[in-house]
Motif scaffolding. Structure first.
Motif, mmCIF file in Angstrom:
data_model
loop_
_atom_site.group_PDB
_atom_site.id
_atom_site.type_symbol
_atom_site.label_atom_id
_atom_site.label_comp_id
_atom_site.label_asym_id
_atom_site.label_seq_id
_atom_site.Cartn_x
_atom_site.Cartn_y
_atom_site.Cartn_z
ATOM 1 N N ALA A 151 0.835 -1.209 0.000
ATOM 2 C CA ALA A 151 0.000 0.000 0.000
ATOM 3 C C ALA A 151 0.868 1.256 0.000
ATOM 4 C CB ALA A 151 -0.975 -0.037 1.168
ATOM 5 N N ASP A 152 0.548 2.210 0.920
ATOM 6 C CA ASP A 152 1.271 3.478 0.913
ATOM 7 C C ASP A 152 2.581 3.433 1.697
ATOM 8 O OD1 ASP A 152 0.207 3.369 3.432
ATOM 9 O OD2 ASP A 152 -0.990 5.195 3.266
ATOM 10 N N GLU A 153 3.075 2.227 1.977
ATOM 11 C CA GLU A 153 4.453 2.117 2.464
ATOM 12 C C GLU A 153 5.431 2.504 1.353
ATOM 13 O OE1 GLU A 153 3.744 -1.583 5.639
ATOM 14 O OE2 GLU A 153 4.940 -1.889 3.826
ATOM 15 N N THR A 154 4.953 2.412 0.115
ATOM 16 C CA THR A 154 5.775 2.824 -1.019
ATOM 17 C C THR A 154 5.422 4.257 -1.414
ATOM 18 O OG1 THR A 154 4.178 1.934 -2.602
ATOM 19 C CG2 THR A 154 5.967 0.484 -1.898
ATOM 20 N N HIS A 155 6.342 4.911 -2.094
ATOM 21 C CA HIS A 155 6.142 6.292 -2.519
ATOM 22 C C HIS A 155 5.090 6.361 -3.621
ATOM 23 C CE1 HIS A 155 7.112 10.334 -4.039
ATOM 24 N NE2 HIS A 155 7.752 10.530 -2.900
ATOM 25 N N LEU A 156 4.385 7.491 -3.674
ATOM 26 C CA LEU A 156 3.381 7.703 -4.720
ATOM 27 C C LEU A 156 3.980 7.512 -6.105
ATOM 28 C CD1 LEU A 156 0.613 8.645 -5.787
ATOM 29 C CD2 LEU A 156 1.447 11.004 -5.561
ATOM 30 N N TYR A 157 5.189 8.032 -6.342
ATOM 31 C CA TYR A 157 5.814 7.873 -7.648
ATOM 32 C C TYR A 157 6.000 6.391 -7.977
ATOM 33 C CZ TYR A 157 7.280 12.814 -7.103
ATOM 34 O OH TYR A 157 7.322 14.174 -6.912
ATOM 35 N N SER A 158 6.373 5.615 -6.980
ATOM 36 C CA SER A 158 6.587 4.176 -7.180
ATOM 37 C C SER A 158 5.291 3.490 -7.602
ATOM 38 C CB SER A 158 7.109 3.529 -5.897
ATOM 39 O OG SER A 158 8.211 4.224 -5.373
ATOM 40 N N ARG A 159 4.199 3.865 -6.949
ATOM 41 C CA ARG A 159 2.908 3.231 -7.245
ATOM 42 C C ARG A 159 2.406 3.619 -8.637
ATOM 43 N NH1 ARG A 159 1.942 5.298 -2.124
ATOM 44 N NH2 ARG A 159 0.066 6.459 -2.700
ATOM 45 N N ILE A 160 2.691 4.839 -9.049
ATOM 46 C CA ILE A 160 2.331 5.273 -10.400
ATOM 47 C C ILE A 160 3.155 4.516 -11.439
ATOM 48 C CG2 ILE A 160 2.516 7.204 -12.026
ATOM 49 C CD1 ILE A 160 1.725 9.069 -9.715
ATOM 50 N N ILE A 161 4.462 4.481 -11.246
ATOM 51 C CA ILE A 161 5.357 3.845 -12.214
ATOM 52 C C ILE A 161 5.086 2.349 -12.300
ATOM 53 C CG2 ILE A 161 7.781 3.298 -12.705
ATOM 54 C CD1 ILE A 161 8.447 6.065 -11.461
ATOM 55 N N SER A 162 4.693 1.731 -11.198
ATOM 56 C CA SER A 162 4.376 0.303 -11.189
ATOM 57 C C SER A 162 3.298 -0.033 -12.216
ATOM 58 C CB SER A 162 3.910 -0.114 -9.791
ATOM 59 O OG SER A 162 3.405 -1.428 -9.794
ATOM 60 N N ILE A 163 2.261 0.788 -12.276
ATOM 61 C CA ILE A 163 1.165 0.554 -13.223
ATOM 62 C C ILE A 163 1.635 0.800 -14.651
ATOM 63 C CG2 ILE A 163 -1.106 1.362 -13.980
ATOM 64 C CD1 ILE A 163 -1.712 2.025 -11.044
ATOM 65 N N ALA A 164 2.294 1.936 -14.862
ATOM 66 C CA ALA A 164 2.749 2.280 -16.206
ATOM 67 C C ALA A 164 3.739 1.245 -16.735
ATOM 68 C CB ALA A 164 3.387 3.669 -16.194
ATOM 69 N N ASN A 165 4.627 0.779 -15.865
ATOM 70 C CA ASN A 165 5.629 -0.211 -16.244
ATOM 71 C C ASN A 165 4.978 -1.537 -16.657
ATOM 72 O OD1 ASN A 165 8.304 -1.531 -16.329
ATOM 73 N ND2 ASN A 165 7.603 -2.555 -14.475
ATOM 74 N N LYS A 166 4.035 -1.996 -15.864
ATOM 75 C CA LYS A 166 3.389 -3.273 -16.169
ATOM 76 C C LYS A 166 2.590 -3.187 -17.455
ATOM 77 C CE LYS A 166 2.487 -7.555 -15.376
ATOM 78 N NZ LYS A 166 3.575 -8.567 -15.381
ATOM 79 N N PHE A 167 1.883 -2.088 -17.631
ATOM 80 C CA PHE A 167 1.077 -1.939 -18.832
ATOM 81 C C PHE A 167 1.947 -1.966 -20.079
ATOM 82 C CE2 PHE A 167 -0.855 0.560 -22.190
ATOM 83 C CZ PHE A 167 -2.063 -0.087 -22.335
ATOM 84 N N ASP A 168 3.027 -1.200 -20.069
ATOM 85 C CA ASP A 168 3.872 -1.173 -21.262
ATOM 86 C C ASP A 168 4.577 -2.506 -21.482
ATOM 87 O OD1 ASP A 168 4.874 0.729 -23.426
ATOM 88 O OD2 ASP A 168 6.721 -0.207 -22.711
ATOM 89 N N ALA A 169 4.950 -3.181 -20.392
ATOM 90 C CA ALA A 169 5.573 -4.502 -20.528
ATOM 91 C C ALA A 169 4.607 -5.493 -21.186
ATOM 92 C CB ALA A 169 6.005 -5.019 -19.164
ATOM 93 N N LEU A 170 3.342 -5.444 -20.783
ATOM 94 C CA LEU A 170 2.350 -6.360 -21.342
ATOM 95 C C LEU A 170 2.098 -6.093 -22.822
ATOM 96 C CD1 LEU A 170 -0.310 -6.418 -18.471
ATOM 97 C CD2 LEU A 170 1.115 -8.340 -19.196
ATOM 98 N N THR A 171 2.125 -4.831 -23.225
ATOM 99 C CA THR A 171 1.752 -4.474 -24.589
ATOM 100 C C THR A 171 2.958 -4.336 -25.517
ATOM 101 O OG1 THR A 171 1.689 -2.133 -23.921
ATOM 102 C CG2 THR A 171 -0.399 -3.343 -23.924
ATOM 103 N N SER A 172 4.118 -4.790 -25.067
ATOM 104 C CA SER A 172 5.328 -4.761 -25.888
ATOM 105 C C SER A 172 5.793 -6.187 -26.171
ATOM 106 C CB SER A 172 6.447 -4.014 -25.162
ATOM 107 O OG SER A 172 6.081 -2.678 -24.888
ATOM 108 N N ASP A 173 6.349 -6.383 -27.360
ATOM 109 C CA ASP A 173 6.953 -7.675 -27.676
ATOM 110 C C ASP A 173 8.183 -7.906 -26.807
ATOM 111 O OD1 ASP A 173 5.195 -8.498 -29.664
ATOM 112 O OD2 ASP A 173 6.307 -7.456 -31.247
ATOM 113 N N ARG A 174 8.344 -9.122 -26.355
ATOM 114 C CA ARG A 174 9.528 -9.523 -25.607
ATOM 115 C C ARG A 174 10.161 -10.714 -26.323
ATOM 116 N NH1 ARG A 174 9.197 -5.233 -23.705
ATOM 117 N NH2 ARG A 174 8.999 -4.614 -21.510
ATOM 118 N N ILE A 175 11.416 -10.987 -26.011
ATOM 119 C CA ILE A 175 12.110 -12.114 -26.628
ATOM 120 C C ILE A 175 11.335 -13.408 -26.401
ATOM 121 C CG2 ILE A 175 14.196 -13.539 -26.506
ATOM 122 C CD1 ILE A 175 15.763 -10.984 -25.941
#
Length: 263
Positions: A151-175
């Motif tokens: 929850a909010d033990e992590t920084h707000l920036y971390s929680r925002i980037i977590s979502i953006a990171n996962k979304f882009d990882a899912l929608t990008s080709d990987r090896i």
């Protein structure tokens, strides 16, 4: 030598700061910000592009939750540097085509800590930027890494980037796998709200991501193929479509009014 490498990295960080500021300036001036994702996903999806995509999505969420321009600049830089620790990972693991072993996965998990350590020890970056690099794989329910924060033990920036990171990882080709359709990735993010991701930030993300911009080709559950001709406000999953192939060819269907038809 090490000093030359560190100096070069420091110069690159300054370039990234400038780029992040430019993107913040551009996005901050736009009202009713919505990202239409198809153009964004049709370009090269290497680590650099992944980082830029994550930065754009993160800044849009930051604007949406009311961060000021100074805060947005810090968030943008944290987002573009979030995977910096990957450069310290063995290339044979990063480029492996098959599934990682448990040992290899544990090694990859070290990238967030290694990125944090380098930014702390070698570069003069603010702690809020470094901490988001460290925490971007933490999960809302405490099941993430490296420290199992919740929850909010992590920084707000971390929680925002977590979502953006996962979304882009899912929608990008990987090896090791092909990209998921944008709609499926959004479903994953929505389903993870309250477990993997901050629930309020999840709602914000979904509200500002349009997977079906105008002219997108879509397939309906009726087996008809259509093109999006109008977006219904912020209800992006229920646009107006014109059928271009199938038994209903030529018809225009407003999915907001036709509940039994879905994309």
């Amino acid at each position: 030598n090490t000093k030359i490498k560190n100096k070069k990295m420091e110069e690159n960080i300054h370039v990234l700061k400038a780029g992040a500021t430019d993107i913040v300036d551009e996005l901050f001036t736009k009202k009713n910000i919505v990202v239409e994702l198809l153009d964004l996903k049709n370009i090269n999806n290497g680590l650099y592009q992944h980082s830029v995509n994550v930065m754009i999505h993160s800044v849009i969420m930051g604007i949406s939750v009311g961060l000021n321009k100074i805060e947005l600049s810090k968030l943008a830089l944290a987002a573009v540097l979030h995977d910096f620790g990957i450069v310290f990972m063995p290339t044979e693991i990063i480029n492996k085509k098959g599934k990682l072993t448990s040992k290899e996965y544990r090694i990859v998990q070290e990238h967030s800590k290694k990125g944090f350590d380098f930014l702390r020890d070698k570069l003069n970056l603010e702690s809020t930027i470094r901490i988001a690099v460290l925490e971007h794989h933490e999960k809302y329910d405490g099941s993430g890494y490296p420290d199992g924060k919740k929850a909010d033990e992590t920084h707000l920036y971390s929680r925002i980037i977590s979502i953006a990171n996962k979304f882009d990882a899912l929608t990008s080709d990987r090896i090791y796998r092909k990209a998921s359709p944008v709609g499926e990735a959004l479903e994953y993010i929505m389903g993870g709200g309250g477990t993997y991701f901050d629930p309020e930030l999840t709602k914000t993300f979904i509200k500002h991501i349009n997977p079906y911009p105008i002219n997108t080709l879509i397939k309906l559950n009726t087996e008809d193929i259509g093109a999006v001709i109008k977006v219904n406000d912020n209800i992006f999953t229920r646009p107006v479509v014109k059928i271009i192939a199938g038994k209903n060819k030529g018809e225009e269907i407003n999915l907001l009014e036709t509940k039994n038809i879905v994309i």
